[in-house]
Design a protein around this motif. Sequence first.
Motif, PDB file in Angstrom:
ATOM      1  N   UNK A 429       0.840  -1.202   0.000  1.00  0.00           N
ATOM      2  CA  UNK A 429       0.000   0.000   0.000  1.00  0.00           C
ATOM      3  C   UNK A 429       0.873   1.249   0.000  1.00  0.00           C
ATOM      4  N   UNK A 430       1.522   1.536  -1.121  1.00  0.00           N
ATOM      5  CA  UNK A 430       2.443   2.682  -1.172  1.00  0.00           C
ATOM      6  C   UNK A 430       1.757   4.030  -0.961  1.00  0.00           C
ATOM      7  N   UNK A 431       0.441   4.090  -1.162  1.00  0.00           N
ATOM      8  CA  UNK A 431      -0.276   5.360  -0.989  1.00  0.00           C
ATOM      9  C   UNK A 431      -0.201   5.875   0.440  1.00  0.00           C
ATOM     10  N   UNK A 432      -0.080   4.970   1.415  1.00  0.00           N
ATOM     11  CA  UNK A 432      -0.037   5.410   2.815  1.00  0.00           C
ATOM     12  C   UNK A 432       1.379   5.393   3.385  1.00  0.00           C
ATOM     13  N   UNK A 433       2.369   5.107   2.557  1.00  0.00           N
ATOM     14  CA  UNK A 433       3.765   5.092   3.018  1.00  0.00           C
ATOM     15  C   UNK A 433       4.217   6.503   3.378  1.00  0.00           C
ATOM     16  N   UNK A 434       5.108   6.640   4.365  1.00  0.00           N
ATOM     17  CA  UNK A 434       5.651   7.962   4.701  1.00  0.00           C
ATOM     18  C   UNK A 434       6.230   8.632   3.465  1.00  0.00           C
ATOM     19  N   UNK A 435       6.046   9.926   3.363  1.00  0.00           N
ATOM     20  CA  UNK A 435       6.423  10.669   2.167  1.00  0.00           C
ATOM     21  C   UNK A 435       7.893  10.489   1.804  1.00  0.00           C
ATOM     22  N   UNK A 436       8.771  10.450   2.795  1.00  0.00           N
ATOM     23  CA  UNK A 436      10.206  10.390   2.518  1.00  0.00           C
ATOM     24  C   UNK A 436      10.655   9.055   1.919  1.00  0.00           C
ATOM     25  N   UNK A 437       9.814   8.003   2.037  1.00  0.00           N
ATOM     26  CA  UNK A 437      10.186   6.704   1.466  1.00  0.00           C
ATOM     27  C   UNK A 437       9.138   6.197   0.465  1.00  0.00           C
ATOM     28  N   UNK A 462      -5.359  -3.913 -11.908  1.00  0.00           N
ATOM     29  CA  UNK A 462      -5.246  -4.021 -10.456  1.00  0.00           C
ATOM     30  C   UNK A 462      -3.982  -3.371  -9.895  1.00  0.00           C
ATOM     31  N   UNK A 463      -3.074  -2.995 -10.767  1.00  0.00           N
ATOM     32  CA  UNK A 463      -1.833  -2.344 -10.323  1.00  0.00           C
ATOM     33  C   UNK A 463      -2.079  -0.854 -10.127  1.00  0.00           C
ATOM     34  N   UNK A 464      -1.600  -0.323  -9.036  1.00  0.00           N
ATOM     35  CA  UNK A 464      -1.789   1.083  -8.673  1.00  0.00           C
ATOM     36  C   UNK A 464      -1.376   2.024  -9.814  1.00  0.00           C
ATOM     37  N   UNK A 465      -2.343   2.806 -10.305  1.00  0.00           N
ATOM     38  CA  UNK A 465      -2.087   3.698 -11.443  1.00  0.00           C
ATOM     39  C   UNK A 465      -1.018   4.747 -11.128  1.00  0.00           C
ATOM     40  N   UNK A 466      -1.034   5.250  -9.894  1.00  0.00           N
ATOM     41  CA  UNK A 466      -0.066   6.286  -9.506  1.00  0.00           C
ATOM     42  C   UNK A 466       1.359   5.753  -9.584  1.00  0.00           C
ATOM     43  N   UNK A 467       1.527   4.511  -9.160  1.00  0.00           N
ATOM     44  CA  UNK A 467       2.863   3.898  -9.185  1.00  0.00           C
ATOM     45  C   UNK A 467       3.309   3.663 -10.624  1.00  0.00           C
TER      46      UNK A 467
END
Length: 492
Positions: A429-437, A462-467
């Motif tokens: 869930x990279x959307x909720x990862x801390x901004x610096x990482x 199913x793959x995160x569009x933002x990523x």
Amino acid sequence: MKESEKDLQTIDRQKIKTAVKLHTPIEITTYTLPRNMDMYIRDVTSEFLEECNQQHMNKYLGFCLGELLTNAKKANTKRIYFRDKKLDITKSEDYKKGMLTFKEDTLNNIDYYMAEQRKAGLYIKLNLLYTEDNLIVEIRNNSIMCKEEKERIEYKLKNVKQYKSENDVFKNILDQTEGAGLGIIIIVLMLQKVGLKKEDYKVYTTDTETITQITLPLNTEIQTGIETACLECVKTQTKVPVFEDEIEELTMELKEAEPDKKKIIDRITKDVTLTALLLKTAAKISRDCCKISSAVETVGFNKLAEIYSKDNPDLRLIKRSQDKKKLWKRAYTVAFYAYNFVLNFAEEEFSAEEVFVFALLHDIENILMEVITREQATLVKNAVQKKGVSQKALKMVVTNCCTAKGGCIVTTNWGFPVKISEAIRYHNNPDIAPKNIKKLISLVYLADMIDYYSTGDIDFYQINEKVLKLFGVDSEAKLKTIVARVQEKINY
């Protein structure tokens, strides 16, 4: 999942299980929403909720989805109707004029309008997403709301507080202007019974779609039980499981008069638990080792024989099997993808060797659960029973639906660097990862998803569009090209 599919038997149920495990969306697309598709959607939703252990939502969510999907279909029908009447739906006068006859005219010739909607590519999409904290439901259609439609929805949402139950709505309001049925107010009131907050029901537009988004909290008892069961599992995971034959071969190589340092480090690099054991040992000396080369330097090459000795109390020998081998191979494959992404997309931002380790260990809890001993399983079962944890919650842990959380806890307990534990914690869930990482986590996430994609376990959507956008992957064709190029280089 497309309109041609008529029942749940025609899809791979494993895709639903995988979507829940990976916290990726399930999407169903239809153009006309025929009855068989409506039943199919209900079956998929029911199966999805059961896999999430959120069956208590089924009655309410099933009904509300039926209403919302029908409303989305009517919105699409309206576009065809206005087109045929040569009316501009964005102009108030045209809108009022068209709505006077819309319902009667379309009902009397519904087959025509359904056929035209399909020709025009007017779709309805349902997205179901299970996260660690909630269930997100989205209904999308590619008819952008006009001013009057927005105002009607905003008015209804604003007035939800006036009603305490569905019966109050029946007595006071039945807006049949567009055949809206029970309406948004009824839907919100029903979903409040499973924890919906007013602010978690949103209707908005993008440049191409109208989206209704519903965010529902998960069953509190199940969530608390998952937390408890996860912690109890982690308590038993004090030793690193390694293949017995791997230790024997490594021991022989280390005993040679002149050990081949490169060959030995390459062997460690390709094995997720040999790497974990090395890092666990290095962490006792320094908590900064995020690279295999740094860990070897920290403990000293001459100490490797002790680390990989059968007498090492941090080590637990296991027998190799095909199923276990697949997990070890998959860990290396994901790490190899991530390593290559760094070299191609972010070589100046991150250490490729560090990212390799983050990706190699991303699913360590899944591996630990796969080789859990009977003794460990009994300890966990007894502990959770004493604490009143339900079998449903324990099942979620056993079926690897919280491996990110468990992996983070276990590597923290082993003394691993914070960066490694955070990479494991947020990798799905990279959307909720801390901004610096966030970008680093996105690398690990993308490598993980691409491996599942390459084996057919998930679909491109199913793959995160933002990523995907972050790394310049703007089409499925481009993704396939990347996968093919990297797979040519993998040597395991």
